[in-house]
Design a protein around this motif. Structure first.
Motif, PDB file in Angstrom:
ATOM      1  N   ILE A  97       0.854  -1.181   0.000  1.00 29.75           N
ATOM      2  CA  ILE A  97       0.000   0.000   0.000  1.00 29.75           C
ATOM      3  C   ILE A  97       0.896   1.239   0.000  1.00 29.75           C
ATOM      4  CG2 ILE A  97      -1.819   1.267   1.207  1.00 29.75           C
ATOM      5  CD1 ILE A  97      -2.703  -1.473   0.150  1.00 29.75           C
ATOM      6  N   HIS A  98       0.949   1.932  -1.120  1.00 34.53           N
ATOM      7  CA  HIS A  98       1.781   3.138  -1.248  1.00 34.53           C
ATOM      8  C   HIS A  98       3.221   2.884  -0.778  1.00 34.53           C
ATOM      9  CE1 HIS A  98      -1.285   5.866  -2.598  1.00 34.53           C
ATOM     10  NE2 HIS A  98      -2.056   5.654  -1.554  1.00 34.53           N
ATOM     11  N   GLY A  99       3.765   1.727  -1.157  1.00 34.10           N
ATOM     12  CA  GLY A  99       5.134   1.402  -0.782  1.00 34.10           C
ATOM     13  C   GLY A  99       5.285   0.814   0.608  1.00 34.10           C
ATOM     14  N   ILE A 100       4.199   0.715   1.362  1.00 34.68           N
ATOM     15  CA  ILE A 100       4.223   0.052   2.678  1.00 34.68           C
ATOM     16  C   ILE A 100       4.024  -1.440   2.429  1.00 34.68           C
ATOM     17  CG2 ILE A 100       3.099  -0.159   4.932  1.00 34.68           C
ATOM     18  CD1 ILE A 100       2.059   2.761   4.387  1.00 34.68           C
ATOM     19  N   GLU A 101       5.009  -2.235   2.738  1.00 42.45           N
ATOM     20  CA  GLU A 101       4.939  -3.672   2.485  1.00 42.45           C
ATOM     21  C   GLU A 101       4.412  -4.380   3.727  1.00 42.45           C
ATOM     22  OE1 GLU A 101       8.668  -5.122   1.063  1.00 42.45           O
ATOM     23  OE2 GLU A 101       8.737  -3.722  -0.629  1.00 42.45           O
ATOM     24  N   ILE A 102       3.194  -4.907   3.616  1.00 40.83           N
ATOM     25  CA  ILE A 102       2.599  -5.690   4.702  1.00 40.83           C
ATOM     26  C   ILE A 102       3.063  -7.127   4.517  1.00 40.83           C
ATOM     27  CG2 ILE A 102       0.479  -6.382   5.853  1.00 40.83           C
ATOM     28  CD1 ILE A 102      -0.862  -3.905   4.734  1.00 40.83           C
ATOM     29  N   ASP A 103       4.097  -7.494   5.264  1.00 28.12           N
ATOM     30  CA  ASP A 103       4.726  -8.806   5.150  1.00 28.12           C
ATOM     31  C   ASP A 103       3.978  -9.773   6.067  1.00 28.12           C
ATOM     32  OD1 ASP A 103       6.425 -10.880   4.607  1.00 28.12           O
ATOM     33  OD2 ASP A 103       8.089 -10.121   5.822  1.00 28.12           O
ATOM     34  N   THR A 104       2.999 -10.446   5.514  1.00 24.51           N
ATOM     35  CA  THR A 104       2.103 -11.288   6.291  1.00 24.51           C
ATOM     36  C   THR A 104       2.749 -12.619   6.666  1.00 24.51           C
ATOM     37  OG1 THR A 104       1.175 -11.989   4.174  1.00 24.51           O
ATOM     38  CG2 THR A 104       0.000 -10.272   5.376  1.00 24.51           C
ATOM     39  N   GLU A 105       2.106 -13.319   7.608  1.00 21.37           N
ATOM     40  CA  GLU A 105       2.620 -14.632   8.039  1.00 21.37           C
ATOM     41  C   GLU A 105       2.733 -15.596   6.863  1.00 21.37           C
ATOM     42  OE1 GLU A 105       1.502 -18.376  11.014  1.00 21.37           O
ATOM     43  OE2 GLU A 105      -0.035 -16.884  10.529  1.00 21.37           O
ATOM     44  N   TRP A 106       1.707 -15.634   6.034  1.00 23.59           N
ATOM     45  CA  TRP A 106       1.689 -16.543   4.890  1.00 23.59           C
ATOM     46  C   TRP A 106       2.061 -15.813   3.605  1.00 23.59           C
ATOM     47  CZ3 TRP A 106       0.679 -21.760   4.422  1.00 23.59           C
ATOM     48  CH2 TRP A 106       0.210 -22.424   5.563  1.00 23.59           C
ATOM     49  N   ARG A 107       2.859 -16.466   2.770  1.00 20.11           N
ATOM     50  CA  ARG A 107       3.052 -16.019   1.396  1.00 20.11           C
ATOM     51  C   ARG A 107       1.916 -16.612   0.569  1.00 20.11           C
ATOM     52  NH1 ARG A 107       7.732 -13.469  -0.445  1.00 20.11           N
ATOM     53  NH2 ARG A 107       6.376 -13.376  -2.284  1.00 20.11           N
ATOM     54  N   SER A 108       0.753 -15.992   0.689  1.00 20.29           N
ATOM     55  CA  SER A 108      -0.433 -16.505   0.001  1.00 20.29           C
ATOM     56  C   SER A 108      -0.283 -16.422  -1.517  1.00 20.29           C
ATOM     57  CB  SER A 108      -1.669 -15.724   0.449  1.00 20.29           C
ATOM     58  OG  SER A 108      -1.811 -15.773   1.852  1.00 20.29           O
ATOM     59  N   ASP A 109       0.613 -15.557  -1.974  1.00 18.94           N
ATOM     60  CA  ASP A 109       0.855 -15.463  -3.412  1.00 18.94           C
ATOM     61  C   ASP A 109       1.462 -16.751  -3.947  1.00 18.94           C
ATOM     62  OD1 ASP A 109       3.025 -14.717  -1.759  1.00 18.94           O
ATOM     63  OD2 ASP A 109       3.981 -13.548  -3.346  1.00 18.94           O
ATOM     64  N   TRP A 110       2.238 -17.467  -3.140  1.00 12.02           N
ATOM     65  CA  TRP A 110       2.818 -18.724  -3.602  1.00 12.02           C
ATOM     66  C   TRP A 110       1.729 -19.770  -3.851  1.00 12.02           C
ATOM     67  CZ3 TRP A 110       7.760 -19.618  -0.104  1.00 12.02           C
ATOM     68  CH2 TRP A 110       8.623 -18.518  -0.262  1.00 12.02           C
TER      69      TRP A 110
END
Length: 322
Positions: A97-110
């Motif tokens: 979000i506007h360069g703010i990286e929300i590094d979540t527990e899961w890499r759901s993109d994988w």
């Protein structure tokens, strides 16, 4: 709060989900009454304080990214980050979000990258995600040009997180409803129904699979992602107490057993399209989710087992047609 879902009601009144209006408003009104107790009001204040910004770029196809850092000044960026951190823990993502990286527990993109090649193209489809968490995959579904995307999850926190992300991309075709799967009527309206990471939390897995089937139009596709164990069609793990420190795990079938269940329920073209051992790179603690994660759930001396001695998390994706 009474107007929280009015936009959704207005939209479905003129589309193929209009019959949902017979039951949904009463269910959401009940949820809102319960939400008055607890943290929900605090999270609503966080949402109300999110600033309006100029979002110059929207990306849902390859990632979930709304805006770039240069859209806002450093003070706004710090304010947004501070507000979003008040909605921790963030479990499914990541988001930018506007360069703010929300590094979540899961890499759901994988997970999304693993299943996407094997499902029916989502372009123009009505899609339902049952147990969608904070809605990460809803945006990826929209990125594949789904026409109308609905996620359901009863969590007040997940709903608040979804609304925080949607604040920066108020797409009228993407929605999260805070209801559970037991509250779904027999809609028979969706082209694709996803359920990812839910089946093993259900006390009656066959009833749950039947509920999913009832949301699909004839010919629609189920995309089911869940924990599995090695074995034949009669193999089902029923943990004695906990599985990977989770109390609410009831049935973990083999892929053969799961395919047998789906076939017995009348699904067709049942296929296992992916199996994957969860790695500590895909599920881990981060600055946005500081609680225990996968490494804490495994036997410290043997990562092929959970801390209780069961097989370590193995996840499968199954697709089937109604």
């Amino acid at each position: 709060m009474s107007a929280l879902f009015n936009d959704f009601y207005q939209q479905i009144a003129s589309n193929r989900l209009s019959h949902w209006l017979e039951t949904l408003p009463a269910q959401l009104a009940s949820w809102q009454r319960e939400a008055l107790h607890g943290d929900f009001n605090r999270w609503q204040k966080v949402l109300a304080n999110l600033p309006e910004t100029n979002v110059s770029e929207i990306e849902c196809k390859t990632e979930v990214r709304f805006g770039v850092a240069s859209d806002i000044n450093s003070g706004q960026q710090q304010r947004i980050q501070h507000l979003l951190q008040q909605l921790m823990p963030w479990r499914k993502g990541p988001f930018d979000i506007h360069g703010i990286e929300i590094d979540t527990e899961w890499r759901s993109d994988w997970k999304w990258q693993r299943l996407l090649p094997f499902i029916q193209p989502l372009k123009g489809r009505y899609v339902l995600d049952v147990g969608c968490g904070s809605g990460y995959h809803l945006w990826r579904m929209r990125g594949e040009q789904a026409e109308f995307v609905v996620g359901i999850d009863p969590s007040q926190l997940f709903y608040s997180q979804f609304q925080a992300i949607k604040h920066f991309n108020p797409d009228p075709a993407v929605h999260l409803l805070p209801i559970g799967c037991d509250e779904l009527p027999n809609l028979q309206a969706f082209d694709t129904v996803f359920s990812m990471g839910v089946l093993y939390h259900r006390r009656s897995p066959l009833d749950f699979l039947q509920q999913l089937k009832q949301q699909l139009r004839v010919g629609g596709e189920l995309v089911l992602e869940t924990l599995v164990v090695p074995g034949d069609e009669n193999t089902v793990l029923i943990p004695k107490d906990r599985y990977a420190k989770m109390r609410n795990v009831w049935f973990i079938p083999s892929t053969a057993a799961l395919c047998h269940w789906l076939t017995r329920l009348g699904f067709q073209n049942v296929k296992v399209v992916d199996q994957n051992h969860t790695s500590m790179h895909e599920q881990r603690s981060t600055h946005w989710m500081e609680n225990e994660s996968l490494i804490d759930f495994l036997d410290p001396n043997d990562h092929s087992k959970t801390i209780e001695g069961y097989p370590a998390p193995l996840r499968a994706v199954i697709v089937a047609r109604r």
